[in-house]
Design a protein around this motif. Structure first.
Motif, PDB file in Angstrom:
ATOM      1  N   GLY A 113      80.610  -2.811  49.920  1.00 52.71           N
ATOM      2  CA  GLY A 113      81.959  -2.450  49.456  1.00 52.71           C
ATOM      3  C   GLY A 113      81.914  -1.361  48.396  1.00 52.71           C
ATOM      4  O   GLY A 113      82.706  -0.407  48.427  1.00 52.71           O
ATOM      5  N   ASP A 114      80.969  -1.493  47.475  1.00 55.05           N
ATOM      6  CA  ASP A 114      80.846  -0.504  46.397  1.00 55.05           C
ATOM      7  C   ASP A 114      80.486   0.880  46.939  1.00 55.05           C
ATOM      8  O   ASP A 114      80.867   1.894  46.370  1.00 55.05           O
ATOM      9  CB  ASP A 114      79.756  -0.929  45.402  1.00 55.05           C
ATOM     10  N   TYR A 115      79.725   0.905  48.021  1.00 57.65           N
ATOM     11  CA  TYR A 115      79.357   2.197  48.604  1.00 57.65           C
ATOM     12  C   TYR A 115      80.496   2.791  49.435  1.00 57.65           C
ATOM     13  O   TYR A 115      80.663   4.001  49.498  1.00 57.65           O
ATOM     14  CB  TYR A 115      78.112   2.052  49.488  1.00 57.65           C
ATOM     15  N   LEU A 116      81.256   1.917  50.089  1.00 58.51           N
ATOM     16  CA  LEU A 116      82.316   2.399  50.986  1.00 58.51           C
ATOM     17  C   LEU A 116      83.431   3.118  50.237  1.00 58.51           C
ATOM     18  O   LEU A 116      83.955   4.132  50.711  1.00 58.51           O
ATOM     19  CB  LEU A 116      82.913   1.221  51.771  1.00 58.51           C
ATOM     20  N   VAL A 117      83.818   2.594  49.075  1.00 51.56           N
ATOM     21  CA  VAL A 117      84.999   3.129  48.388  1.00 51.56           C
ATOM     22  C   VAL A 117      84.813   4.594  47.996  1.00 51.56           C
ATOM     23  O   VAL A 117      83.709   5.020  47.653  1.00 51.56           O
ATOM     24  CB  VAL A 117      85.351   2.294  47.128  1.00 51.56           C
ATOM     25  N   VAL A 139      85.156  -5.575  55.595  1.00 48.17           N
ATOM     26  CA  VAL A 139      85.048  -5.185  54.183  1.00 48.17           C
ATOM     27  C   VAL A 139      86.070  -4.099  53.880  1.00 48.17           C
ATOM     28  O   VAL A 139      86.771  -4.138  52.860  1.00 48.17           O
ATOM     29  CB  VAL A 139      83.610  -4.699  53.855  1.00 48.17           C
ATOM     30  N   CYS A 140      86.196  -3.135  54.790  1.00 49.36           N
ATOM     31  CA  CYS A 140      87.190  -2.061  54.624  1.00 49.36           C
ATOM     32  C   CYS A 140      88.605  -2.652  54.569  1.00 49.36           C
ATOM     33  O   CYS A 140      89.433  -2.228  53.755  1.00 49.36           O
ATOM     34  CB  CYS A 140      87.115  -1.062  55.778  1.00 49.36           C
ATOM     35  N   GLN A 141      88.839  -3.607  55.449  1.00 47.15           N
ATOM     36  CA  GLN A 141      90.164  -4.241  55.506  1.00 47.15           C
ATOM     37  C   GLN A 141      90.500  -4.908  54.167  1.00 47.15           C
ATOM     38  O   GLN A 141      91.602  -4.747  53.639  1.00 47.15           O
ATOM     39  CB  GLN A 141      90.175  -5.278  56.630  1.00 47.15           C
ATOM     40  N   GLY A 142      89.508  -5.636  53.618  1.00 47.53           N
ATOM     41  CA  GLY A 142      89.703  -6.304  52.330  1.00 47.53           C
ATOM     42  C   GLY A 142      90.029  -5.298  51.236  1.00 47.53           C
ATOM     43  O   GLY A 142      90.940  -5.516  50.425  1.00 47.53           O
ATOM     44  N   LEU A 143      89.298  -4.194  51.229  1.00 44.72           N
ATOM     45  CA  LEU A 143      89.510  -3.161  50.210  1.00 44.72           C
ATOM     46  C   LEU A 143      90.877  -2.496  50.395  1.00 44.72           C
ATOM     47  O   LEU A 143      91.551  -2.133  49.430  1.00 44.72           O
ATOM     48  CB  LEU A 143      88.403  -2.101  50.291  1.00 44.72           C
ATOM     49  N   LYS A 150      92.149   6.589  44.354  1.00 41.92           N
ATOM     50  CA  LYS A 150      91.251   7.457  45.116  1.00 41.92           C
ATOM     51  C   LYS A 150      89.810   6.932  45.077  1.00 41.92           C
ATOM     52  O   LYS A 150      89.064   7.044  46.040  1.00 41.92           O
ATOM     53  CB  LYS A 150      91.313   8.871  44.524  1.00 41.92           C
ATOM     54  N   GLU A 151      89.476   6.308  43.941  1.00 43.35           N
ATOM     55  CA  GLU A 151      88.096   5.835  43.756  1.00 43.35           C
ATOM     56  C   GLU A 151      87.834   4.479  44.421  1.00 43.35           C
ATOM     57  O   GLU A 151      86.689   4.101  44.610  1.00 43.35           O
ATOM     58  CB  GLU A 151      87.746   5.730  42.261  1.00 43.35           C
ATOM     59  N   THR A 152      88.885   3.704  44.692  1.00 38.78           N
ATOM     60  CA  THR A 152      88.650   2.349  45.215  1.00 38.78           C
ATOM     61  C   THR A 152      89.116   2.189  46.663  1.00 38.78           C
ATOM     62  O   THR A 152      88.992   1.104  47.231  1.00 38.78           O
ATOM     63  CB  THR A 152      89.386   1.301  44.348  1.00 38.78           C
TER      64      THR A 152
END
Ligand SMILES: [Mn+2]
Length: 442
Positions: A113-117, A139-143, A150-152
């Motif tokens: 998740g930390d890398y995807l954002v 994980v993308c869906q959750g985020l 823009k960062e998250t």
């Protein structure tokens, strides 16, 4: 020592996925039956980018906030290592692969998740590895459901990654060519040994075992694909791999077998008389196939294409079928109606590399035929097949199946035949049949 600059390859790929994050998994173990598995075979794209030999590994390439190469691998585990073999572990993986960071594979879900954002796009294999894609998507869906900045924010554009890697893999570098040349040394010896060894009363399985032995002992790491050792009429079954019949006097033996080294494949076919001497009719068919191959090789140069070399072979084979009185047509009619396809149903060439049918693009992004460039490697393998059961063809032809296959590298000067040392001319093949096979196994 042949060293590959995997880091450079990852950087090249990273440059291609601007504002994107790429996730590339290793292959997984595949169950053979109950609790046994097939021998592990690394995923070729993952291999190409990391050189890492283990399963349960994932490569991540980020571009935000900075370009970074991260590798998740299995953790060392003395208990597991006692049962199933040594594990490299994150620490040594870092040295081996020269990525920026390594982590235990079980931290992937926690960290991804930390890398995807912050990335606009996600690049993955969209057609295979569905489980991993579904997990990442979740994980993308959750985020996405959270309040975003823009960062998250997670990536919302999903792209199929494979074509980017496969385009890179189309052009072989010097190290890749060297691996294939080394593999070809074993392939050469094994085919020569088979020509020397085969005789009436011996079996296809014995010939296969002899070649396998040479593949394994000679620096190479085994066979690149299931060997085809097809005596007589079996040659007319294109993917005959049972290899369990006796060899008969007066028949031909078709062998399609190649060794691999560092996962780089060779793919070679030779056809020769089991008793060492071609009959008149076998010679006629063989000569047509050889002429077809030479016509294709003559067009093997920068700017040409697999389609062009296929057309060259088809033309010679069709004319040959007319001369053999198999086809009662003019050449133009035979090409127009594709009637020759009954006796030549396959293509003339395919890309070759980490995969025996290398995953390189056959078409450009504009849907045009991929043109040969310096560094592409492919096979040239025309054949003619006359099954015993075909009552429509002259009886002397029935049971004859011939294919001749070489591996070709396109160079600035034209081409280099990587398998030119393996006997192919009729007189050379007959001489090779007279050799002592024991000279090749020492
Ligand atoms: Mn082939």
């Amino acid at each position: 020592m042949l060293t590959t600059d995997f880091k450079k390859r990852r950087e090249t790929l990273n440059d291609m996925i601007a504002k994107g994050i790429a996730i590339i998994p290793s292959a997984e173990l595949v169950t053979k039956s109950n609790d046994t598995e097939f021998p592990f075979r690394q995923n070729s794209n993952f291999k190409y980018l990391t050189g890492y030999p283990e399963h349960d590994a994932i490569l991540v390439l980020t571009t935000y906030p900075e370009k970074k190469q991260i590798l998740f691998v299995r953790e060392r585990d003395p208990f597991m290592e006692m049962w199933t073999g040594r594990i490299i572990g994150p620490e040594r993986a870092l040295e081996m692969t020269e990525v920026d960071e390594t982590y235990p594979i079980n931290e992937f879900e926690k960290r991804i998740g930390d890398y995807l954002v912050g990335h606009e796009s996600l690049y993955m294999d969209m057609f295979d590895n569905t489980d991993l894609f579904m997990n990442v998507r979740k994980v993308c869906q959750g985020l996405f459901k959270k309040k975003r900045t823009k960062e998250t924010a997670p990536p919302l554009n999903f792209f199929h990654l494979n074509p980017f890697i496969e385009k890179m893999r189309l052009i072989k570098d010097q190290t890749e060519v060297q691996f294939m040349k080394l593999a070809m040394e074993a392939t050469n010896k094994a085919h020569r040994a088979a020509m020397a060894f085969a005789a009436p009363g011996k079996t296809e399985k014995q010939v296969e075992a002899l070649m396998q032995y040479i593949f394994n002992k000679d620096r190479s790491e085994g066979n690149a694909y299931d060997n085809i050792v097809a005596g007589g009429d079996n040659a007319n079954i294109l993917h005959y791999i049972e290899n369990n019949q006796e060899l008969n006097d007066g028949d031909l033996l078709l062998i399609d077998a190649g060794s691999e080294l560092n996962l780089y494949a060779t793919d070679i076919t030779r056809t020769f008389p089991i008793n060492g001497t071609f009959t008149g009719m076998q010679k006629e068919v063989y000569s047509i196939v050889l002429e077809a191959q030479k016509a294709s090789l003559a067009k093997s140069k920068i700017g040409s294409s697999l389609k062009t070399i296929h057309e060259q072979s088809c033309r010679v084979l069709a004319q040959g079928l007319i001369d053999l009185k198999v086809l009662d047509q003019t050449l133009e009619q035979a090409l127009e109606t594709q009637s020759f396809r009954e006796f030549y149903p396959h293509g003339t060439g395919h890309w070759l590399g980490l995969d025996v049918h290398d995953q390189n693009p056959y078409q450009t992004d504009e849907f045009e035929e991929t043109k040969f460039e310096q560094g592409v490697i492919f096979t040239v393998e025309p054949g003619l097949y006359f099954p015993k059961s075909n009552a429509k063809i002259p009886s002397e032809l029935r049971g004859i199946g011939v294919r001749i296959e070489d591996n070709i590298l396109i160079t600035d000067k034209g081409y280099e035949n990587l398998s030119s040392m393996i006997p192919k001319e009729i007189k050379d093949v007959e001489l090779a049949c007279k050799e002592d096979y024991r000279d090749f196994i020492l």
